[in-house]
Design a protein around this motif. Structure first.
Motif, mmCIF file in Angstrom:
data_model
loop_
_atom_site.group_PDB
_atom_site.id
_atom_site.type_symbol
_atom_site.label_atom_id
_atom_site.label_comp_id
_atom_site.label_asym_id
_atom_site.label_seq_id
_atom_site.Cartn_x
_atom_site.Cartn_y
_atom_site.Cartn_z
ATOM 1 N N ALA A 1 0.824 -1.207 0.000
ATOM 2 C CA ALA A 1 0.000 0.000 0.000
ATOM 3 C C ALA A 1 0.859 1.259 0.000
ATOM 4 N N THR A 2 2.002 1.216 0.676
ATOM 5 C CA THR A 2 2.861 2.399 0.756
ATOM 6 C C THR A 2 3.394 2.788 -0.614
ATOM 7 N N GLN A 3 3.853 1.816 -1.383
ATOM 8 C CA GLN A 3 4.439 2.123 -2.692
ATOM 9 C C GLN A 3 3.412 2.689 -3.664
ATOM 10 N N HIS A 4 2.150 2.378 -3.448
ATOM 11 C CA HIS A 4 1.105 2.944 -4.292
ATOM 12 C C HIS A 4 0.657 4.317 -3.778
ATOM 13 N N ASN A 5 0.541 4.441 -2.468
ATOM 14 C CA ASN A 5 -0.030 5.660 -1.897
ATOM 15 C C ASN A 5 0.920 6.847 -1.906
ATOM 16 N N VAL A 6 2.195 6.613 -1.617
ATOM 17 C CA VAL A 6 3.138 7.738 -1.556
ATOM 18 C C VAL A 6 3.222 8.482 -2.887
ATOM 19 N N PRO A 7 3.464 7.812 -4.009
ATOM 20 C CA PRO A 7 3.495 8.570 -5.266
ATOM 21 C C PRO A 7 2.143 9.149 -5.654
ATOM 22 N N ALA A 8 1.062 8.408 -5.404
ATOM 23 C CA ALA A 8 -0.268 8.880 -5.814
ATOM 24 C C ALA A 8 -0.652 10.153 -5.076
ATOM 25 N N TRP A 9 -0.513 10.155 -3.763
ATOM 26 C CA TRP A 9 -0.950 11.313 -2.992
ATOM 27 C C TRP A 9 0.092 12.422 -2.994
ATOM 28 N N THR A 10 1.336 12.103 -3.268
ATOM 29 C CA THR A 10 2.331 13.152 -3.493
ATOM 30 C C THR A 10 1.953 13.950 -4.736
ATOM 31 N N ALA B 1 9.906 11.300 3.196
ATOM 32 C CA ALA B 1 10.399 11.127 4.564
ATOM 33 C C ALA B 1 9.360 10.428 5.434
ATOM 34 N N VAL B 2 8.110 10.788 5.260
ATOM 35 C CA VAL B 2 7.039 10.126 6.007
ATOM 36 C C VAL B 2 6.974 8.643 5.643
ATOM 37 N N GLY B 3 7.070 8.334 4.329
ATOM 38 C CA GLY B 3 7.020 6.946 3.889
ATOM 39 C C GLY B 3 8.190 6.119 4.388
ATOM 40 N N VAL B 4 9.368 6.726 4.455
ATOM 41 C CA VAL B 4 10.578 5.986 4.839
ATOM 42 C C VAL B 4 10.717 5.864 6.355
ATOM 43 N N TYR B 5 10.448 6.941 7.083
ATOM 44 C CA TYR B 5 10.759 6.970 8.517
ATOM 45 C C TYR B 5 9.542 6.861 9.436
ATOM 46 N N LEU B 6 8.424 7.503 9.069
ATOM 47 C CA LEU B 6 7.267 7.512 9.970
ATOM 48 C C LEU B 6 6.398 6.264 9.815
ATOM 49 N N PHE B 7 6.223 5.800 8.584
ATOM 50 C CA PHE B 7 5.345 4.649 8.365
ATOM 51 C C PHE B 7 5.751 3.422 9.177
ATOM 52 N N PRO B 8 7.045 3.059 9.260
ATOM 53 C CA PRO B 8 7.411 1.896 10.087
ATOM 54 C C PRO B 8 7.017 2.069 11.552
ATOM 55 N N LEU B 9 7.055 3.306 12.068
ATOM 56 C CA LEU B 9 6.669 3.550 13.459
ATOM 57 C C LEU B 9 5.170 3.366 13.663
ATOM 58 N N GLY C 1 3.495 1.006 12.108
ATOM 59 C CA GLY C 1 3.185 -0.372 11.762
ATOM 60 C C GLY C 1 2.902 -0.585 10.290
ATOM 61 N N LEU C 2 3.300 0.368 9.448
ATOM 62 C CA LEU C 2 3.085 0.257 8.008
ATOM 63 C C LEU C 2 4.376 -0.135 7.303
ATOM 64 N N GLU C 3 4.226 -0.627 6.088
ATOM 65 C CA GLU C 3 5.403 -0.963 5.289
ATOM 66 C C GLU C 3 6.158 0.318 4.919
ATOM 67 N N PRO C 4 7.487 0.332 5.071
ATOM 68 C CA PRO C 4 8.242 1.538 4.688
ATOM 69 C C PRO C 4 8.349 1.665 3.176
ATOM 70 N N LEU C 5 8.541 2.890 2.721
ATOM 71 C CA LEU C 5 8.780 3.138 1.297
ATOM 72 C C LEU C 5 10.203 2.721 0.952
ATOM 73 N N GLN C 6 10.347 1.871 -0.059
ATOM 74 C CA GLN C 6 11.669 1.421 -0.500
ATOM 75 C C GLN C 6 12.183 2.408 -1.549
ATOM 76 N N ALA C 7 12.850 3.450 -1.076
ATOM 77 C CA ALA C 7 13.305 4.507 -1.980
ATOM 78 C C ALA C 7 14.807 4.450 -2.231
ATOM 79 N N GLY C 8 15.481 3.452 -1.696
ATOM 80 C CA GLY C 8 16.923 3.374 -1.850
ATOM 81 C C GLY C 8 17.375 3.277 -3.293
ATOM 82 N N GLY C 9 18.257 4.192 -3.714
ATOM 83 C CA GLY C 9 18.774 4.188 -5.069
ATOM 84 C C GLY C 9 17.822 4.748 -6.102
ATOM 85 N N LYS C 10 16.599 5.141 -5.686
ATOM 86 C CA LYS C 10 15.613 5.640 -6.639
ATOM 87 C C LYS C 10 15.233 7.089 -6.378
#
Length: 424
Positions: A221-230, A288-296, A298-307
């Motif tokens: 859900a994170t990988q779909h929501n972060v780009p969509a709502w951004t 930043a919210v997807g990478v750092y706040l979402f894991p806190l 209980g959500l899947e973090p955004l995998q943004a490494g290298g991208k």
């Protein structure tokens, strides 16, 4: 360059003095993405962990109904309910319970299903054995077997996707039971002359995920929501930008700016640079919210490494497209009452047809065509190409070109419109 800097400074000071607008621009998108992702994640967990109560009315009491019950129970997704207050439910009671919304669905297994299925299979097996010279044709001893129906009742509020999934699941169960019956009868007839027939499934499904390095890219859900709502947040700057232009026209500021010894395009570029910075700040806050706040949470973090670099390029081009649309809207609008409602409504429409809420493939054919004309669709697919499809810059270049061309077209129309209006 000095004139451009002066224009940027003027726009920045105006925005910094409006605290409410800054809160809306930065805080509201963050609240939106957190809320939507939490809701979706909660829905996924509910579907995967909680059992759905299903009414099962067994009028067959045979091997087929037993197999259906066992398959539903073993799936881990359903809780079978056949009694209420210690009494067996009837089909009429099950229908009323479901249609009143007390249960999501009911499965009605017809009478003599197992016996009739066995008889049908027996006739077919005997015919095959007779054709190959083994056994006798005993089909004449049996009457024609009528087609049976497993009736399904669904709560009228149930989503179509859930209905389709359940229908396919039950259809698969019955097909497997029928195949097993065929194997068993052949085994009985040929037990003295052939080896034991294997009943293991020959085919199975395996989903192959894209791989980056040694890690599979598993969608969530994170990988779909972060780009969509951004993207939705970036395009929402259309509202403050258009209101800004309308205010300047109403207060006479734009007239005074036009008397200065600098071209009007410099005024437009000043607004473009300022709001582009805002777009990029929005983007990095979302990431930043997807990478750092979402894991806190209980959500899947955004995998943004290298991208992150490619994602930044997509966000930059999307920001240009949003700014171009905002400039055109602010140029043609005469009052804030025109620009604000139209800007909000148009952004929502662009998001809807662009695939932010509903996947494009689920839309009718005509709407899929219309979706291809939405700049939000271009930006969203570019984000998905980078995050989910592991694409490089060359692969997303056509979409980036469309976003930049949209900015040039919108800005060009705005400048031409403004010049013609002043010439009248």
């Amino acid at each position: 360059m000095h004139k451009l800097w002066a224009s940027v400074k003027k726009e920045s000071l105006l925005l910094l003095r409006d605290t409410g607008a800054l809160i809306i621009l930065f805080v509201m998108p963050l609240a939106l993405i957190i809320t939507v992702t939490l809701i979706q994640q909660g829905s996924f967990k509910t579907l995967s962990n909680a059992k759905i109560p299903v009414l099962l009315i067994d009028n067959d009491h045979g091997s087929v109904s037993k197999g259906i019950r066992e398959n539903l129970e073993n799936s881990g997704s359903f809780e079978i309910v056949s009694e209420k207050e210690g009494k067996q439910l009837t089909e009429e009671q099950a229908r009323n319970e479901v249609f009143k919304g007390r249960y999501p669905m009911a499965v009605i297994v017809p009478e003599n299903l197992s016996a009739d299925l066995h008889q049908k299979v027996q006739v077919n097996v005997d015919k095959i054995l007779k054709d190959v010279g083994i056994g006798e044709d005993s089909s004449a001893a049996f009457h024609e077997v009528e087609t049976k129906e497993i009736r399904l009742y669904f709560d009228p509020a149930t989503q179509l996707a859930f209905k389709s999934a359940v229908k396919n699941s039950i259809d698969k169960m019955v097909s497997e039971l029928e195949v097993q019956s065929v194997y068993s009868l052949f085994q009985e007839q040929l037990s003295d002359s052939v080896a034991i027939l294997s009943q293991k499934s020959f085919l199975r499904f395996k989903e192959i995920m894209p791989v980056t390095g040694t890690r599979e890219l598993i969608p969530n859900a994170t990988q779909h929501n972060v780009p969509a709502w951004t993207l939705f947040a970036i395009f929402f700057i259309v509202i403050p930008l258009s209101i800004n232009l309308v205010k300047e026209k109403g207060q006479g500021t734009l007239v005074r700016l036009r008397t200065l010894p600098m071209p009007y395009i410099m005024v437009i570029m000043g607004k473009t640079v300022t709001f582009l910075v805002i777009c990029m700040i929005q983007f990095y806050l979302m990431v930043a919210v997807g990478v750092y706040l979402f894991p806190l949470l209980g959500l899947e973090p955004l995998q943004a490494g290298g991208k992150l670099l490619l994602m930044s390029v997509v966000a930059l081009c999307s920001g240009f497209a949003a700014i171009g649309f905002g400039i055109l809207l602010g140029t043609v609008s005469q009052t804030q009452e025109q620009s604000a409602p139209f800007g909000a409504t148009s952004v929502v429409i662009l998001a809807a047809i662009g695939g932010v809420w509903v996947p494009v493939f689920a839309m009718p054919a005509f709407m899929q065509f219309v979706s291809g004309l939405s700049p939000m669709n271009w930006g969203l697919n570019a984000f998905y190409d980078v995050i989910l499809r592991n694409s490089d810059l060359w692969a997303i270049l056509p979409r980036l070109a469309l976003l930049l061309a949209f900015f040039v077209l919108m800005t060009g129309i705005a400048i031409v419109y403004d010049e013609k209006k002043r010439a009248v």
